[in-house]
Design a protein around this motif. Structure first.
Motif, mmCIF file in Angstrom:
data_model
loop_
_atom_site.group_PDB
_atom_site.id
_atom_site.type_symbol
_atom_site.label_atom_id
_atom_site.label_comp_id
_atom_site.label_asym_id
_atom_site.label_seq_id
_atom_site.Cartn_x
_atom_site.Cartn_y
_atom_site.Cartn_z
ATOM 1 N N ASN A 66 6.427 -5.695 -16.302
ATOM 2 C CA ASN A 66 5.319 -6.500 -16.635
ATOM 3 C C ASN A 66 6.456 -8.020 -16.480
ATOM 4 O OD1 ASN A 66 3.730 -5.254 -15.996
ATOM 5 N ND2 ASN A 66 2.826 -4.300 -17.272
ATOM 6 N N SER A 67 7.562 -7.854 -16.820
ATOM 7 C CA SER A 67 8.895 -9.227 -17.289
ATOM 8 C C SER A 67 8.484 -10.043 -15.258
ATOM 9 C CB SER A 67 9.972 -8.171 -17.507
ATOM 10 O OG SER A 67 10.073 -8.133 -15.989
ATOM 11 N N LEU A 68 8.824 -11.411 -15.938
ATOM 12 C CA LEU A 68 8.971 -12.439 -14.592
ATOM 13 C C LEU A 68 10.096 -11.815 -13.560
ATOM 14 C CD1 LEU A 68 8.076 -15.243 -13.885
ATOM 15 C CD2 LEU A 68 9.610 -15.492 -15.343
ATOM 16 N N CYS A 69 11.207 -11.338 -13.435
ATOM 17 C CA CYS A 69 11.759 -10.479 -12.888
ATOM 18 C C CYS A 69 10.667 -9.813 -11.689
ATOM 19 C CB CYS A 69 13.117 -10.276 -13.406
ATOM 20 S SG CYS A 69 13.657 -9.298 -12.021
ATOM 21 N N GLN A 70 9.495 -8.360 -12.579
ATOM 22 C CA GLN A 70 9.432 -7.731 -11.807
ATOM 23 C C GLN A 70 8.228 -8.230 -11.079
ATOM 24 O OE1 GLN A 70 8.268 -4.673 -13.913
ATOM 25 N NE2 GLN A 70 9.528 -2.838 -13.943
ATOM 26 N N THR A 71 7.395 -9.222 -11.933
ATOM 27 C CA THR A 71 6.477 -9.720 -11.322
ATOM 28 C C THR A 71 7.066 -10.517 -9.880
ATOM 29 O OG1 THR A 71 5.634 -10.045 -13.072
ATOM 30 C CG2 THR A 71 4.546 -11.311 -11.845
ATOM 31 N N SER A 72 7.666 -11.765 -9.961
ATOM 32 C CA SER A 72 8.625 -12.308 -9.065
ATOM 33 C C SER A 72 8.823 -11.354 -7.720
ATOM 34 C CB SER A 72 9.808 -12.968 -9.643
ATOM 35 O OG SER A 72 9.448 -13.262 -10.873
ATOM 36 N N ILE A 73 9.537 -10.166 -8.203
ATOM 37 C CA ILE A 73 10.296 -9.563 -6.802
ATOM 38 C C ILE A 73 8.628 -8.585 -6.136
ATOM 39 C CG2 ILE A 73 11.083 -7.515 -6.755
ATOM 40 C CD1 ILE A 73 12.950 -7.631 -8.636
ATOM 41 N N ASN A 74 7.464 -8.380 -6.696
ATOM 42 C CA ASN A 74 6.054 -7.748 -6.088
ATOM 43 C C ASN A 74 5.806 -8.724 -5.345
ATOM 44 O OD1 ASN A 74 6.310 -4.988 -6.957
ATOM 45 N ND2 ASN A 74 5.470 -5.787 -9.475
ATOM 46 N N GLU A 75 5.626 -10.198 -6.082
ATOM 47 C CA GLU A 75 5.040 -11.697 -5.304
ATOM 48 C C GLU A 75 6.521 -11.299 -3.900
ATOM 49 O OE1 GLU A 75 5.166 -14.290 -7.646
ATOM 50 O OE2 GLU A 75 3.580 -13.950 -8.588
ATOM 51 N N PHE A 76 7.255 -11.457 -4.177
ATOM 52 C CA PHE A 76 8.273 -11.551 -3.191
ATOM 53 C C PHE A 76 8.072 -10.857 -1.704
ATOM 54 C CE2 PHE A 76 11.882 -9.937 -0.534
ATOM 55 C CZ PHE A 76 12.662 -10.864 0.159
ATOM 56 N N TYR A 77 7.538 -9.224 -1.743
ATOM 57 C CA TYR A 77 7.276 -8.150 -1.290
ATOM 58 C C TYR A 77 6.357 -8.390 -0.886
ATOM 59 C CZ TYR A 77 11.734 -5.833 -1.561
ATOM 60 O OH TYR A 77 13.568 -5.451 -1.361
ATOM 61 N N LEU A 78 4.885 -9.438 -1.679
ATOM 62 C CA LEU A 78 3.914 -9.140 -1.020
ATOM 63 C C LEU A 78 3.874 -9.744 0.137
ATOM 64 C CD1 LEU A 78 1.559 -8.734 -3.802
ATOM 65 C CD2 LEU A 78 1.595 -7.626 -2.194
ATOM 66 N N LYS A 79 4.651 -11.615 -0.001
ATOM 67 C CA LYS A 79 4.746 -12.417 1.129
ATOM 68 C C LYS A 79 5.773 -11.650 2.331
ATOM 69 C CE LYS A 79 4.750 -16.431 -2.523
ATOM 70 N NZ LYS A 79 5.285 -16.826 -3.293
ATOM 71 N N ASN A 80 6.533 -10.780 1.635
ATOM 72 C CA ASN A 80 7.087 -10.635 2.616
ATOM 73 C C ASN A 80 7.621 -9.170 3.322
ATOM 74 O OD1 ASN A 80 9.059 -13.613 3.084
ATOM 75 N ND2 ASN A 80 9.279 -12.943 1.333
ATOM 76 N N HIS A 81 6.879 -7.707 3.475
ATOM 77 C CA HIS A 81 6.782 -7.553 3.386
ATOM 78 C C HIS A 81 7.205 -5.702 4.617
ATOM 79 C CE1 HIS A 81 3.471 -8.179 6.672
ATOM 80 N NE2 HIS A 81 4.052 -6.302 6.898
ATOM 81 N N MET A 82 7.673 -7.017 5.364
ATOM 82 C CA MET A 82 8.659 -6.054 6.005
ATOM 83 C C MET A 82 10.224 -6.318 5.754
ATOM 84 S SD MET A 82 7.048 -4.946 8.956
ATOM 85 C CE MET A 82 8.533 -4.476 9.992
ATOM 86 N N GLN A 83 10.598 -6.729 4.777
ATOM 87 C CA GLN A 83 11.991 -7.088 4.031
ATOM 88 C C GLN A 83 12.167 -5.993 3.409
ATOM 89 O OE1 GLN A 83 13.843 -8.811 5.653
ATOM 90 N NE2 GLN A 83 13.974 -10.868 4.267
#
Length: 171
Positions: A66-83
């Motif tokens: 639940n760090s800022l790093c993990q949250t940022s990566i989760n958000e990135f994949y939610l926005k860019n799910h095909m990546q």
């Protein structure tokens, strides 16, 4: 004199045969993530991980829960799910690929002379390792990362490298 030339010719031919390095070809069995691909050579199966880079998946696993790093990566994949499926869309199962092994990782030539590591960096799905010092690949990895940063592709658009500084320093 003729015998001498024949021996020289045979000696040169022998040296060329010894010095020539055949490429290692492996068959892709499956793509688990951008970081893990399963290959086989004959009856031997192995997992191939990209050489010289830190993928988003690896960064996510090493980050604190639940760090800022993990949250940022989760958000990135939610926005860019095909990546998340970049490697799966690029590589084809049961296809033969040229690979090289280095430091318990693979240099997988996924698109002609471009390695999987370079493609992940160019698409903003990986960083060049911070202390990476391989003369053969350092220049191309640096160019790929500068390209992705300049065009703000993938993780560079989301500024994930700034949110995961402490995790990146561990590599």
């Amino acid at each position: 004199m003729h015998k001498i030339f024949r021996y020289i010719f045979i000696f040169l031919l022998f040296n060329i045969a010894i010095l020539s390095k055949e490429p290692t070809l492996a068959i892709l069995r499956s793509v688990d993530t951008n970081e893990y691909q399963k290959f086989s050579i004959g009856m031997y199966e192995f997992i191939c991980r990209p050489y010289g880079v830190v993928t988003l998946e690896e960064l996510f696993q090493r980050a604190e829960a639940n760090s800022l790093c993990q949250t940022s990566i989760n958000e990135f994949y939610l926005k860019n799910h095909m990546q998340r499926y970049f490697a799966q869309n690029l590589l084809k199962n049961r296809q033969t690929y040229h690979i090289e092994f280095k430091e318990n990782r693979c240099i997988l030539y996924a698109k002609g002379r471009l390695s999987m590591s370079e493609l992940l960096i160019q698409n903003g799905l990986a960083f060049k390792k911070p202390n990476f010092k391989d003369k053969e690949f350092e220049h191309s990895f640096t160019q790929s990362q500068e390209y992705a940063q300049r065009l703000e592709i993938g993780l560079f658009k989301e500024k994930i490298e700034k949110k995961c500084v402490s995790e990146l320093s561990k590599f």
